[in-house]
Each structure stands twice: as C-alpha cells, then as structure tokens.
Write a protein that holds these residues in place. Structure first.
Motif, PDB file in Angstrom:
ATOM      1  N   VAL A 137      86.241 -12.880  22.862  1.00 47.08           N
ATOM      2  CA  VAL A 137      86.084 -12.567  24.284  1.00 47.08           C
ATOM      3  C   VAL A 137      87.441 -12.486  24.963  1.00 47.08           C
ATOM      4  O   VAL A 137      87.697 -11.597  25.784  1.00 47.08           O
ATOM      5  CB  VAL A 137      85.184 -13.619  24.975  1.00 47.08           C
ATOM      6  CG1 VAL A 137      85.175 -13.416  26.488  1.00 47.08           C
ATOM      7  CG2 VAL A 137      83.770 -13.546  24.416  1.00 47.08           C
ATOM      8  N   MET A 138      88.355 -13.423  24.613  1.00 52.45           N
ATOM      9  CA  MET A 138      89.671 -13.420  25.249  1.00 52.45           C
ATOM     10  C   MET A 138      90.477 -12.176  24.897  1.00 52.45           C
ATOM     11  O   MET A 138      91.240 -11.661  25.719  1.00 52.45           O
ATOM     12  CB  MET A 138      90.435 -14.689  24.878  1.00 52.45           C
ATOM     13  CG  MET A 138      89.945 -15.915  25.649  1.00 52.45           C
ATOM     14  SD  MET A 138      90.984 -17.354  25.414  1.00 52.45           S
ATOM     15  CE  MET A 138      90.656 -17.725  23.718  1.00 52.45           C
ATOM     16  N   LYS A 139      90.281 -11.654  23.697  1.00 49.89           N
ATOM     17  CA  LYS A 139      90.949 -10.403  23.330  1.00 49.89           C
ATOM     18  C   LYS A 139      90.449  -9.260  24.208  1.00 49.89           C
ATOM     19  O   LYS A 139      91.224  -8.406  24.644  1.00 49.89           O
ATOM     20  CB  LYS A 139      90.699 -10.086  21.861  1.00 49.89           C
ATOM     21  CG  LYS A 139      91.488 -10.971  20.895  1.00 49.89           C
ATOM     22  CD  LYS A 139      91.166 -10.614  19.451  1.00 49.89           C
ATOM     23  CE  LYS A 139      91.929 -11.547  18.493  1.00 49.89           C
ATOM     24  NZ  LYS A 139      91.571 -11.244  17.077  1.00 49.89           N
ATOM     25  N   VAL A 158      86.390  -7.928  33.941  1.00 51.65           N
ATOM     26  CA  VAL A 158      86.884  -9.297  33.713  1.00 51.65           C
ATOM     27  C   VAL A 158      85.844 -10.332  34.131  1.00 51.65           C
ATOM     28  O   VAL A 158      85.694 -11.379  33.485  1.00 51.65           O
ATOM     29  CB  VAL A 158      88.211  -9.513  34.489  1.00 51.65           C
ATOM     30  CG1 VAL A 158      88.621 -10.973  34.459  1.00 51.65           C
ATOM     31  CG2 VAL A 158      89.321  -8.665  33.878  1.00 51.65           C
ATOM     32  N   LEU A 159      85.096 -10.043  35.202  1.00 53.87           N
ATOM     33  CA  LEU A 159      84.112 -11.021  35.665  1.00 53.87           C
ATOM     34  C   LEU A 159      83.003 -11.232  34.638  1.00 53.87           C
ATOM     35  O   LEU A 159      82.550 -12.357  34.409  1.00 53.87           O
ATOM     36  CB  LEU A 159      83.518 -10.563  37.004  1.00 53.87           C
ATOM     37  CG  LEU A 159      84.487 -10.526  38.190  1.00 53.87           C
ATOM     38  CD1 LEU A 159      83.795  -9.985  39.430  1.00 53.87           C
ATOM     39  CD2 LEU A 159      85.050 -11.918  38.472  1.00 53.87           C
ATOM     40  N   VAL A 160      82.548 -10.134  34.012  1.00 52.57           N
ATOM     41  CA  VAL A 160      81.509 -10.251  32.986  1.00 52.57           C
ATOM     42  C   VAL A 160      82.029 -11.030  31.786  1.00 52.57           C
ATOM     43  O   VAL A 160      81.382 -11.964  31.286  1.00 52.57           O
ATOM     44  CB  VAL A 160      81.014  -8.852  32.561  1.00 52.57           C
ATOM     45  CG1 VAL A 160      80.125  -8.954  31.326  1.00 52.57           C
ATOM     46  CG2 VAL A 160      80.256  -8.195  33.699  1.00 52.57           C
ATOM     47  N   TRP A 161      83.238 -10.649  31.312  1.00 47.75           N
ATOM     48  CA  TRP A 161      83.817 -11.375  30.182  1.00 47.75           C
ATOM     49  C   TRP A 161      84.092 -12.836  30.556  1.00 47.75           C
ATOM     50  O   TRP A 161      83.932 -13.740  29.723  1.00 47.75           O
ATOM     51  CB  TRP A 161      85.112 -10.712  29.723  1.00 47.75           C
ATOM     52  CG  TRP A 161      84.919  -9.406  29.019  1.00 47.75           C
ATOM     53  CD1 TRP A 161      85.368  -8.191  29.408  1.00 47.75           C
ATOM     54  CD2 TRP A 161      84.229  -9.185  27.792  1.00 47.75           C
ATOM     55  NE1 TRP A 161      85.010  -7.209  28.520  1.00 47.75           N
ATOM     56  CE2 TRP A 161      84.302  -7.797  27.501  1.00 47.75           C
ATOM     57  CE3 TRP A 161      83.546 -10.016  26.899  1.00 47.75           C
ATOM     58  CZ2 TRP A 161      83.729  -7.231  26.363  1.00 47.75           C
ATOM     59  CZ3 TRP A 161      82.971  -9.449  25.759  1.00 47.75           C
ATOM     60  CH2 TRP A 161      83.061  -8.076  25.507  1.00 47.75           C
ATOM     61  N   ALA A 169      90.841 -16.416  34.485  1.00 44.86           N
ATOM     62  CA  ALA A 169      89.517 -16.687  33.923  1.00 44.86           C
ATOM     63  C   ALA A 169      89.633 -17.601  32.706  1.00 44.86           C
ATOM     64  O   ALA A 169      88.855 -18.540  32.535  1.00 44.86           O
ATOM     65  CB  ALA A 169      88.828 -15.379  33.545  1.00 44.86           C
ATOM     66  N   LYS A 170      90.617 -17.337  31.859  1.00 43.75           N
ATOM     67  CA  LYS A 170      90.808 -18.172  30.667  1.00 43.75           C
ATOM     68  C   LYS A 170      91.197 -19.598  31.052  1.00 43.75           C
ATOM     69  O   LYS A 170      90.749 -20.568  30.441  1.00 43.75           O
ATOM     70  CB  LYS A 170      91.874 -17.540  29.756  1.00 43.75           C
ATOM     71  CG  LYS A 170      91.390 -16.268  29.078  1.00 43.75           C
ATOM     72  CD  LYS A 170      92.362 -15.762  28.039  1.00 43.75           C
ATOM     73  CE  LYS A 170      93.501 -15.003  28.669  1.00 43.75           C
ATOM     74  NZ  LYS A 170      94.372 -14.371  27.665  1.00 43.75           N
ATOM     75  N   TYR A 171      92.018 -19.712  32.072  1.00 46.34           N
ATOM     76  CA  TYR A 171      92.457 -21.042  32.522  1.00 46.34           C
ATOM     77  C   TYR A 171      91.269 -21.854  33.040  1.00 46.34           C
ATOM     78  O   TYR A 171      91.083 -23.021  32.690  1.00 46.34           O
ATOM     79  CB  TYR A 171      93.517 -20.894  33.604  1.00 46.34           C
ATOM     80  CG  TYR A 171      93.910 -22.213  34.251  1.00 46.34           C
ATOM     81  CD1 TYR A 171      94.780 -23.090  33.606  1.00 46.34           C
ATOM     82  CD2 TYR A 171      93.390 -22.574  35.491  1.00 46.34           C
ATOM     83  CE1 TYR A 171      95.125 -24.297  34.180  1.00 46.34           C
ATOM     84  CE2 TYR A 171      93.729 -23.778  36.077  1.00 46.34           C
ATOM     85  CZ  TYR A 171      94.600 -24.634  35.417  1.00 46.34           C
ATOM     86  OH  TYR A 171      94.937 -25.842  35.988  1.00 46.34           O
ATOM     87  N   VAL A 172      90.449 -21.187  33.880  1.00 47.10           N
ATOM     88  CA  VAL A 172      89.290 -21.865  34.465  1.00 47.10           C
ATOM     89  C   VAL A 172      88.330 -22.332  33.379  1.00 47.10           C
ATOM     90  O   VAL A 172      87.742 -23.406  33.456  1.00 47.10           O
ATOM     91  CB  VAL A 172      88.556 -20.923  35.459  1.00 47.10           C
ATOM     92  CG1 VAL A 172      87.209 -21.486  35.858  1.00 47.10           C
ATOM     93  CG2 VAL A 172      89.420 -20.701  36.698  1.00 47.10           C
TER      94      VAL A 172
END
Length: 517
Positions: free
Chosen positions: A491-493, A469-472, A507-510
């Motif tokens: 990327v979100m998928k 998750v950190l890389v994505w 991550a998506k929110y940030v």
C-alpha cells in the motif's frame, strides 16, 4: 349628457382601479342600466379589472356582451390575463383575434411579447414579431421595448442589440438594460464598450459595470471604477467589499465596510459571509454581536453566518442565546435557518437539541436531511442515521451523493458492515447513482474498521476510479489495525506513486508506518 352623468363617467375609471369584485359587479350593472355601456372604454376597464382580480370567467362574460368585441375589449382581456399570470390564455386570445379578423395594435403586441417572455415561448414570440413588422407596429417604442426584453431574456442578444441600435432616442434605463444583459453572460468587453459610449450615466450604470468587473474577477478594474464613481450607494460598497473579500483582502474589505455611510442587512451579510468563508469565525461572531447594537433587522442569511461561526468555534452558549433570544420564531425562516441551528447544536455536542430542531423544521430540503444523518453518525448513532435514511426513501425524497456519503459514514463508524455493503450496492441498482471515489473510500474504510482488510484491498483493485491518497490511507489504517505488515508495504508503494503534495507521507505517519521499508 348631463353634468351629473359626466361627473360619474369621470369617476368610474378611478373606482375600477381599486374596487373589489363585488364592487366591480355593481359598477358593471350600473353601466348596463345606463347609456355608458355603449362606449367601449368603460366596459374594457371592467374586463381588465375582472381579469386582474383573477375572475377571468366574469371578464369573458363582459367581453362577449359586446358584439363584435372592440379592440379595447381585446386589449383589456389580454392585459388582464397577462397581469394575473394567465399568460397562455393571453396568447390564445391573440391567436383568436386573427381568426376573428381583428387587427392587433401596439398595446396588444406589447402584452403578447411580455407573455411570450414569461412562458419562454420564444418561437411564438418570433412569429408575433414577424406579424408586428407586417402590421407596421414593430418600430413603435412600446412594442420595440417589449421585443427588446423578449430577445434579451431568450439570450438572443444579437436580435436584442439590433432592436437596441434601432432606437433613435435611448433612455439611460435602456442603455443600462442592454449593458446588464452583456454582464449577465460575462461579456464584459461589450458591456464596457456600451458604458463608454453612454453620454449620460446614472448610479445604476456605474453599479452594473462595477458588478460586471467583479463577476469576472477583474478586481483592479473594479477598484478603478469604484474610485471614479461620481456617486456611490450601499450597493456599490457591498459589491466592492465582496470583491476584496473574494480576492483574499479581508483587511481591505473590512476597512471599506466600515466606510459605508448607511449599511443595510445585505452589506452586513456580505462582510459576515466573507469572515465565515475564510475561516475567521471569531471575527464573524464579533461582527454579528456588533450588528445587534444598531437598528438593522437580521435576516435568515445573517443567522446562518452567525450560527455557522458558533458551530465552528464550538460556542454552544452563544448559539443557544441566538436561538432563544433572537430567532424564537426561526420556523418562519424555513429550512435554511433550521439546518444552521441543527448543525450548530450537533457540532457543539448537543445532538438531542439538533434532532429536536430537525423534527420541528417544516419543508425540509435534502440538505437538511443530509446534515442530520451525518450529525447522528458523528455522534455514534448509526442506527438512528439509518432509520432517517429509510424515512427519506419512504418519502420519495431525491437523494444525492452527499446523502449516500452520510449513510455510508454512519455504517463505517457504527461497524454496520452488511448494511453498508447493501446500501453501496443499491446505489447503481436501485438509486441509479454511480458511486464516486468518496463512496468507495467510505466502504473501504468500513471494511478496514471491521478487520476485513484483504476484502478492502480487493475492492480497491476493482474500483473504476484510480485510488487517491485518501483511499490508500484508509487501507493503510486497516493494515495497522490488523497488523498486516506485508500488505502495508504494498500500500505504501502505491501511496508513493500517487502522492503529489506530501500527503502520502503524512498518511503513513498517522498510520504508524513511517519507518517501514
């Protein structure tokens, strides 16, 4: 022999135990000029003392002055070599004894087995054991104890236990040693069996069993043992405080800590470390300041905990006070305190003071260099971090994963794309280090920050590791900066596919893409 000569002869052994090398030569000269040199005991003491003082050449000179050397001379030279750390020479002398037809005795074997243990020459020790059995010395307590220690140190616990079982009379110390060997390898069941079989137990017995339970995380058993102990000392309390803290019971650990009748620096360090490792930095600092009101001298570990608390609290004022008033001579503590000081200044925003401490720190270890590189990078001094990295390489220091993480972090935050790529590519080619997921993450973050999002995406697809998750998340951040909406959806998928704990949603929110798709 006259009465005066008899008096002198009785005084010489005591004089030899404490004499200097110059005095030794005078005593030996006196022995040679008198009839006392004809007795093997006094020259053997001269040999032993010379070897203990590191003057092995002089010891050998005395040794060869008697022809043939007496067994006392052989034993004295072997013992002296062992006590002065010349273990190999002691074993060579033992081999030479056989060649000269001299039969060893129990004192010879005792020092030979001890020398084998010091050199980890366990094969040679087994050969000497066979010879001691042939000569009939292996069952003599002095020899058996040396053998027991040798096998225990070599982790040949079956052999050690066999010798242990062969003792008709076992001292408490011997029981404790056997039990401690089981504790050392984590065999608590065998240690407990011995503990229960002991007719007489001392405080060391109880503490050994207590530390064994703590070592394998048997906290409840440790509590029960602690409660049953007929006598507790500061070690007992410190072990139990550490066990409670490791189990997450900080309140119980502190309550027990406050019950210690006479604490020492180790017990205070244990409680301080428990607070810092659990993130209770305010409590750690309060405890450190409380420590200043009692007569206990802090050591390097004390200061590391206190400075770590200051660093995490951003308390530069207290950190400076500790530096200027309590550890003015911090250089004597070595790299560990120097690094803690450096990190405290850096995390509190004073990077110049951090760098001054780094320059003054002698015998810097790789951890010290890594912390300074990361600190410079965090403070926007990417070029200085790269210069420090170059100095590490020039000095042929052993780099590690964290060194490369720090320098790639510096490149990322300094926008040094080509430098970052060059360093990353050099990891396998020049440094013989396989990049880990974290290194790829730093490079991807670097490319994204530089607006090279497509290039970063290709890097992710070619990674030998499955992206987390950190890389994505780093790639998603690049999509936001470059307004790459289509790529962001891909990327979100992928984030949804690897997200196991809800961190993907964060991550998506940030990155500002929580409503996309």
């Amino acid at each position: 022999m006259s009465f005066a000569s008899s008096q002198i002869e009785r005084r010489i052994p005591n004089l030899l135990r404490h004499c200097t090398f110059e005095q030794l030569k005078q005593i030996h000269g006196f022995l040679l000029s008198s009839s006392l040199a004809r007795h093997p005991a006094l020259p053997s003491l001269c040999i032993r003392r010379a070897a203990e003082l590191g003057e092995t050449e002089h010891a050998e000179l005395i040794f060869f002055s008697g022809d043939p050397p007496h067994i006392l001379h052989w034993n004295a030279l072997i013992r002296g070599c062992f006590q002065s750390g010349h273990y190999k020479k002691a074993l060579n002398l033992f081999d030479w004894m056989s060649q000269r037809g001299q039969t060893p005795n129990e004192f010879t074997y005792s020092d030979v087995f001890a020398s084998c243990g010091a050199l980890e020459e366990y094969g040679m020790g087994k050969k000497a054991h066979c010879r001691s059995m042939k000569d009939g010395f292996d069952l003599i307590p002095l020899v058996a104890i040396s053998l027991f220690n040798l096998y225990a140190e070599s982790s040949s616990l079956a052999d050690a236990k066999k010798i242990f079982d062969g003792f008709l009379m076992k001292s408490v110390g011997l029981w404790n040693k056997m039990m401690s060997f089981y504790v050392r390898i984590g065999d608590i069941l065998s240690a407990r069996k011995l503990f229960d079989e002991m007719a007489v137990k001392d405080t060391v017995s109880w503490n050994t069993m207590l530390s064994g339970c703590v070592r394998v995380k048997q906290v409840e058993r440790a509590k029960n043992l602690f409660q049953k102990m007929p006598e507790r000392n500061v070690f007992s309390y410190t072990v139990m405080v550490g066990a409670l803290a490791d189990a997450g019971d900080l309140i119980g650990a502190r309550r027990l800590f406050d019950e210690i009748p006479e604490g020492n620096v180790a017990s205070w360090n244990c409680m301080l470390s428990a607070y810092t490792q659990s993130g209770r930095f305010k409590q750690a600092l309060d405890l450190f300041l409380q420590m200043q009101s009692i007569v206990i001298q802090p050591d390097g570990f004390t200061f590391v905990s206190a400075l770590s608390a200051c660093a995490h609290l951003g308390d530069l004022k207290t950190g400076k006070w500790i530096h200027l008033h309590l550890i003015q001579n911090w250089l004597t503590f070595g790299a560990i305190v120097g690094t803690a000081l450096m990190e405290m200044y850096a995390k509190c925003g004073d990077i110049d003071s951090a760098f001054r401490v780094f320059i003054k720190t002698s015998k810097k270890d790789v951890f010290c260099w890594n912390v300074m590189i990361k600190s410079l990078a965090t403070h926007g001094r990417a070029n200085a971090a790269l210069q420090l990295f170059a100095s590490m390489r020039n000095e042929k220091l052993q780099l590690n994963d964290f060194t490369l993480m720090g320098v790639l972090f510096a490149c990322s935050h300094g926008g040094l794309v080509e430098d970052g790529r060059r360093i990353f590519e050099s990891m396998e080619r020049e440094l013989k280090m396989k990049p880990r997921m974290e290194h790829y993450g730093c490079l991807i973050d670097l490319l994204c920050r530089a607006g090279r999002v497509e290039e970063a995406y290709e890097m992710v697809k070619q990674m030998p590791h499955k992206p987390d998750v950190l890389v994505w998340g780093a790639l998603l951040g690049g999509c936001r900066e470059g307004n790459e909406t289509a790529l962001a959806e891909k990327v979100m998928k992928r984030i949804d596919e690897v997200d196991g704990n809800g961190s993907g949603a964060y991550a998506k929110y940030v990155c500002g893409f929580e409503s996309v798709g």
